[in-house]
Write a protein that holds these residues in place. Structure first.
Motif, PDB file in Angstrom:
ATOM      1  N   LEU A 100       0.650  -1.160   0.115  1.00 11.22           N
ATOM      2  CA  LEU A 100      -0.601  -0.070  -0.051  1.00 11.22           C
ATOM      3  C   LEU A 100       0.392   1.377  -0.236  1.00 11.22           C
ATOM      4  O   LEU A 100       2.146   1.074  -0.025  1.00 11.22           O
ATOM      5  CB  LEU A 100      -0.878   0.158   1.204  1.00 11.22           C
ATOM      6  N   GLN A 101      -0.012   2.157  -0.755  1.00  9.89           N
ATOM      7  CA  GLN A 101       0.855   3.776  -0.213  1.00  9.89           C
ATOM      8  C   GLN A 101      -0.493   4.362   0.122  1.00  9.89           C
ATOM      9  O   GLN A 101      -1.435   4.553  -0.571  1.00  9.89           O
ATOM     10  CB  GLN A 101       1.637   4.315  -1.470  1.00  9.89           C
ATOM     11  N   ALA A 102      -0.451   4.894   1.350  1.00 10.69           N
ATOM     12  CA  ALA A 102      -1.062   6.011   1.697  1.00 10.69           C
ATOM     13  C   ALA A 102      -1.202   7.515   1.298  1.00 10.69           C
ATOM     14  O   ALA A 102      -0.350   7.478   0.990  1.00 10.69           O
ATOM     15  CB  ALA A 102      -1.438   5.683   3.038  1.00 10.69           C
ATOM     16  N   PHE A 103      -2.325   8.259   0.793  1.00  7.60           N
ATOM     17  CA  PHE A 103      -2.249   9.771   1.233  1.00  7.60           C
ATOM     18  C   PHE A 103      -3.875  10.260   1.387  1.00  7.60           C
ATOM     19  O   PHE A 103      -4.860   9.619   1.234  1.00  7.60           O
ATOM     20  CB  PHE A 103      -1.372   9.847  -0.654  1.00  7.60           C
ATOM     21  N   ASP A 104      -3.567  11.163   1.771  1.00 11.09           N
ATOM     22  CA  ASP A 104      -4.742  12.256   1.927  1.00 11.09           C
ATOM     23  C   ASP A 104      -5.586  12.846   1.269  1.00 11.09           C
ATOM     24  O   ASP A 104      -4.821  12.837  -0.566  1.00 11.09           O
ATOM     25  CB  ASP A 104      -4.493  13.217   3.063  1.00 11.09           C
ATOM     26  N   SER A 402      -2.372   8.452  -8.360  1.00  9.80           N
ATOM     27  CA  SER A 402      -1.422   8.572  -9.747  1.00  9.80           C
ATOM     28  C   SER A 402      -1.071   9.612  -9.423  1.00  9.80           C
ATOM     29  O   SER A 402       0.690   9.129  -9.586  1.00  9.80           O
ATOM     30  CB  SER A 402      -1.851   8.077 -11.481  1.00  9.80           C
ATOM     31  N   GLU A 403      -0.885  10.240  -9.275  1.00  8.82           N
ATOM     32  CA  GLU A 403      -0.471  12.056  -9.077  1.00  8.82           C
ATOM     33  C   GLU A 403       0.177  11.856  -8.631  1.00  8.82           C
ATOM     34  O   GLU A 403       1.626  12.099  -8.306  1.00  8.82           O
ATOM     35  CB  GLU A 403      -1.380  13.160  -9.255  1.00  8.82           C
ATOM     36  N   HIS A 404      -0.106  11.356  -6.855  1.00 10.05           N
ATOM     37  CA  HIS A 404       0.050  10.988  -5.781  1.00 10.05           C
ATOM     38  C   HIS A 404       2.220  10.538  -6.080  1.00 10.05           C
ATOM     39  O   HIS A 404       2.837  10.516  -5.681  1.00 10.05           O
ATOM     40  CB  HIS A 404      -0.572  10.971  -4.476  1.00 10.05           C
ATOM     41  N   TRP A 405       1.932   8.899  -6.253  1.00  4.33           N
ATOM     42  CA  TRP A 405       2.746   8.045  -6.626  1.00  4.33           C
ATOM     43  C   TRP A 405       3.733   8.386  -7.621  1.00  4.33           C
ATOM     44  O   TRP A 405       5.019   8.393  -7.272  1.00  4.33           O
ATOM     45  CB  TRP A 405       2.127   6.681  -7.296  1.00  4.33           C
ATOM     46  N   THR A 410       7.382   5.542  -5.361  1.00  2.00           N
ATOM     47  CA  THR A 410       8.299   4.457  -4.828  1.00  2.00           C
ATOM     48  C   THR A 410       8.864   3.173  -5.380  1.00  2.00           C
ATOM     49  O   THR A 410       9.585   2.287  -4.459  1.00  2.00           O
ATOM     50  CB  THR A 410       7.077   2.716  -3.693  1.00  2.00           C
ATOM     51  N   PHE A 411       9.467   3.260  -6.953  1.00  2.00           N
ATOM     52  CA  PHE A 411      10.531   2.935  -7.052  1.00  2.00           C
ATOM     53  C   PHE A 411      11.142   3.871  -7.872  1.00  2.00           C
ATOM     54  O   PHE A 411      10.424   4.781  -8.252  1.00  2.00           O
ATOM     55  CB  PHE A 411      10.193   1.436  -7.989  1.00  2.00           C
ATOM     56  N   THR A 475      -1.903  11.370 -16.166  1.00  2.00           N
ATOM     57  CA  THR A 475      -0.531  11.720 -15.092  1.00  2.00           C
ATOM     58  C   THR A 475       0.647  11.323 -15.919  1.00  2.00           C
ATOM     59  O   THR A 475       1.770  11.744 -15.698  1.00  2.00           O
ATOM     60  CB  THR A 475      -1.038  10.770 -14.117  1.00  2.00           C
ATOM     61  N   PHE A 476       0.634  10.157 -16.294  1.00  2.00           N
ATOM     62  CA  PHE A 476       2.218   9.430 -17.399  1.00  2.00           C
ATOM     63  C   PHE A 476       2.508  10.136 -18.112  1.00  2.00           C
ATOM     64  O   PHE A 476       3.237  10.534 -19.106  1.00  2.00           O
ATOM     65  CB  PHE A 476       1.997   8.409 -17.411  1.00  2.00           C
ATOM     66  N   LEU A 477       1.571   9.781 -19.317  1.00  2.00           N
ATOM     67  CA  LEU A 477       1.633  10.736 -21.087  1.00  2.00           C
ATOM     68  C   LEU A 477       2.448  12.856 -20.533  1.00  2.00           C
ATOM     69  O   LEU A 477       3.039  12.423 -21.340  1.00  2.00           O
ATOM     70  CB  LEU A 477       0.296  11.219 -21.469  1.00  2.00           C
ATOM     71  N   LYS A 478       1.962  12.639 -19.147  1.00  2.00           N
ATOM     72  CA  LYS A 478       1.980  14.407 -19.148  1.00  2.00           C
ATOM     73  C   LYS A 478       3.934  14.445 -19.166  1.00  2.00           C
ATOM     74  O   LYS A 478       4.370  15.405 -18.620  1.00  2.00           O
ATOM     75  CB  LYS A 478       1.357  14.927 -18.414  1.00  2.00           C
TER      76      LYS A 478
END
Ligand SMILES: [Zn+2]
Length: 637
Positions: A100-104, A402-405, A410-411, A475-478
């Protein structure tokens, strides 16, 4: 279409042998084996429609309460997904050795019981507030901020600004509010009505109405007009001819925040505040905007409290890694698993607020497809490079997960050679699948052209990365990472409680999985793909939700929390691009409208017209700059 399926797997078996010999060394060999006509190798098992169905059944069950980001139901789903990855023997790729990766994220808005209007009596020893509204006589508007405000009362008629009708309730002195609490009438001015007039006008929507008032009569525009002129709070009362009108229901499906408290009040409360209310409104209806002359200097002091609770809570991305022969490269395969919960922000069924939006197609289908790809690839040994499976949350709130990641990977983000994104792939029963972003790497088109028929699907290839609605591929195209977006189309259940399991087409989804697995194999066994800037989207693309009449061309960064509008880019050929605005600029003013939030920006776009030249002020690297922007309409380019 069964035939196609078999042919796919016979091909894969035939090629499995060829590719195992060190794909990295002999690029000629891998190029030969990677030519689009020959199917890639390795994956032997066929995607299972039954497994896809079972996973969508779990995710879209009422028990998951529509998987709204930040809720306990979302966490339950995240833990279930992590357990599935663990069962498949995939390594954790989230935070701190977990999946998991938590974000608000902002949580669903809640209304408290303490909304009220009071008169403030001032005397030598201080001030005394006398509440003049009973429970149920006032209700915050959808765009109201929570909190209290007080100031002298100012009556401003219909609170409208409409150039076409030469109507401005804030003209001259009337526009200097300096913290006053503004009272305005709901609706649009009562003029000699024609049949069309009566039918067309709408209070809630930004829909064009036939009465020439357009969106200027909407609740949002009235609140923003008052804010722009310095009001500390806004009160909206019914017209005397509709004194029993119900208070507008708090529309949870709209997240717009005006930045000041805004309450709808019952007619009696308006009379308690302003006994002359009926006469003043009658005078406006008879004499027009100037009929509503009101002497601010002798008005009472009013206190307003809007009990709107806007808070944040943790949401969770879920990530797992399948180690490959070459771990310096990663194919990222993702889908968002969050959805709308019980309606609210983004729901297209505002009348069904509170009902579970099951999101079987959006996006339990894409999530189940990612799980099935993970199962198939994990069962087929080591791929040519690492594959990370990412299930994003917060997508429905603006691609937040996806933007937070991407901002806190995390890699190594640089190891990502391509991103595959699946969002709504549950309606491929008609044998058709749209693929966007095809123009972001050269080989994509030929690979897809070969893979589609093999899987029994007619692929609609779109070279641009944008089409109907946004999703996590953007998120990745940009970030200039070649990305493909798989999508079976919008339908009448989109963003409604009716997006249910019964309408999920599992056999079609299995074919989508087949295409994606083939692409993963190709990308993994090919030399690193070179980024190609995809072309701008075709004009006339239909966008889900109300189209804007005026086009500026900013691509906002939804996760930005500072003041202003942070640009994550500009749309190709747009006024913003032509004016030289860049990703990273923070827009702070458009014309004479201060831009603190995205709502202020939307308000500016509804205030100015195509062809207007406005001065845009922005911060670049912290330095204030300005530029003249000629506004356009989307199809004016
Ligand atoms: Zn979606």
């Amino acid at each position: 279409m069964k035939a196609h399926f078999e042919s796919t797997w016979l091909f894969l078996a035939a090629l499995a042998l060829a590719a195992c010999q060190a794909p990295a060394e002999s690029s000629a060999a891998s190029a030969a084996s990677n030519s689009s006509s020959a199917a890639p190798r390795r994956v032997l098992e066929r995607p299972s429609a039954e497994r896809l169905y079972a996973d969508v059944a779990w995710l879209a069950d009422d028990a998951q309460e529509g998987r709204r980001a930040g809720t306990p139901a979302e966490l339950r789903s995240a833990q279930w997904l992590a357990a599935r990855f663990e069962q498949l023997g995939l390594a954790p790729a989230g935070e701190g050795g977990t999946y998991l990766q938590a974000f608000d994220v902002p949580l669903p808005v809640e209304l408290g019981e303490k909304s009220a209007v009071s008169l403030v009596g001032e005397f030598a020893g201080g001030a005394l507030e006398t509440r003049i509204s009973a429970g149920g006589e006032v209700l915050p508007l959808f765009c109201s901020s929570g909190g209290a405000a007080s100031g002298a009362l100012a009556f401003r008629g219909y609170g409208l600004i409409n150039a076409e009708n030469e109507w401005n309730d804030y003209a001259g002195e009337r526009g200097l509010l300096e913290g006053r609490v503004v009272l305005v009438v709901r609706g649009v001015p009562q003029r000699p009505a024609t049949a069309a007039d009566a039918a067309a006008s709408t209070e809630h929507g930004a829909v064009q109405s036939g009465d020439g008032w357009g969106s200027s009569g909407s609740l949002f525009m009235k609140v923003m007009n008052a804010k722009r002129h310095g009001a500390s709070a806004v009160l909206l009362a019914p017209h005397p001819s509709a004194r029993d009108e119900a208070l507008p229901e708090f529309d949870h499906s709209r997240a717009a925040q005006a930045g000041i408290p805004a309450l709808a009040i019952r007619y009696d409360v308006a009379l308690r505040l302003l006994p002359a209310y009926e006469a003043l409104v009658a005078s406006i209806d008879e004499h027009g905007v100037l009929g509503g002359a009101f002497d601010d200097s002798r008005s009472p002091r009013v206190a307003v409290n809007a009990d709107v609770v806007r808070s944040k809570g943790p949401a969770h991305n879920v990530l797992a890694r399948l180690a490959g022969a070459d771990s310096s490269r990663t194919v990222l395969v993702g889908a968002h698993y969050d959805h709308l919960g019980r309606g609210g922000d983004g729901s297209l069924a505002p009348g069904q607020h509170g009902e579970i939006h099951n999101g079987a197609d959006d996006n339990a289908s894409g999530t189940a497809a990612v799980l099935e790809m993970a199962r198939l690839l994990a069962a087929s040994g080591k791929p040519a490079c690492d594959v990370v499976f990412a299930l994003w949350s917060g997508e429905e709130l603006g691609l937040l997960g996806s933007e937070h990641w991407a901002q806190r990977p995390t890699f190594a983000l640089e190891s990502v050679v391509a991103k595959l994104n699946l969002d709504m792939v549950g309606r491929a029963g008609n044998g058709s699948l749209a693929v966007l972003g095809v123009g972001s790497a050269e080989p994509f088109e030929s690979w897809l052209t070969a893979a589609g028929p093999r899987a029994g699907l007619d692929l609609k290839l779109n070279r641009s990365g944008q089409g109907v609605g946004g999703s996590d591929h953007q998120t990745f195209l940009k970030r200039k990472i070649p990305s493909l977006h798989f999508f079976t189309g919008v339908h009448s259940d989109y963003h409604k409680p009716s997006d249910d399991l019964e309408r999920f087409e599992a056999a079609g989804a299995a074919k989508v999985v087949a295409v994606c697995v083939e692409l993963i194999e190709r990308i993994a066994s090919a030399p690193r793909l070179a980024w190609v800037e995809p072309p701008a989207p075709e004009q006339g693309g239909v966008r889900v939700g109300a189209p804007m009449r005026v086009w500026f061309g900013t691509v906002p960064e939804y996760s930005y929390e500072g003041k202003g509008l942070l640009l994550s880019g500009t749309s190709p050929g747009s006024p913003a691009e032509k004016a030289g605005m860049l990703a990273g600029d923070v827009l702070i003013k458009v014309g004479d409208i201060e831009v603190e939030t995205i709502q202020d920006f939307m308000y500016a776009l509804q205030t100015y017209k195509a062809g207007d030249v406005v001065l845009a002020k922005y911060l670049r690297g912290g330095v204030e700059e300005s530029v003249r922007v000629t506004l356009a309409t989307r199809d004016a380019q």
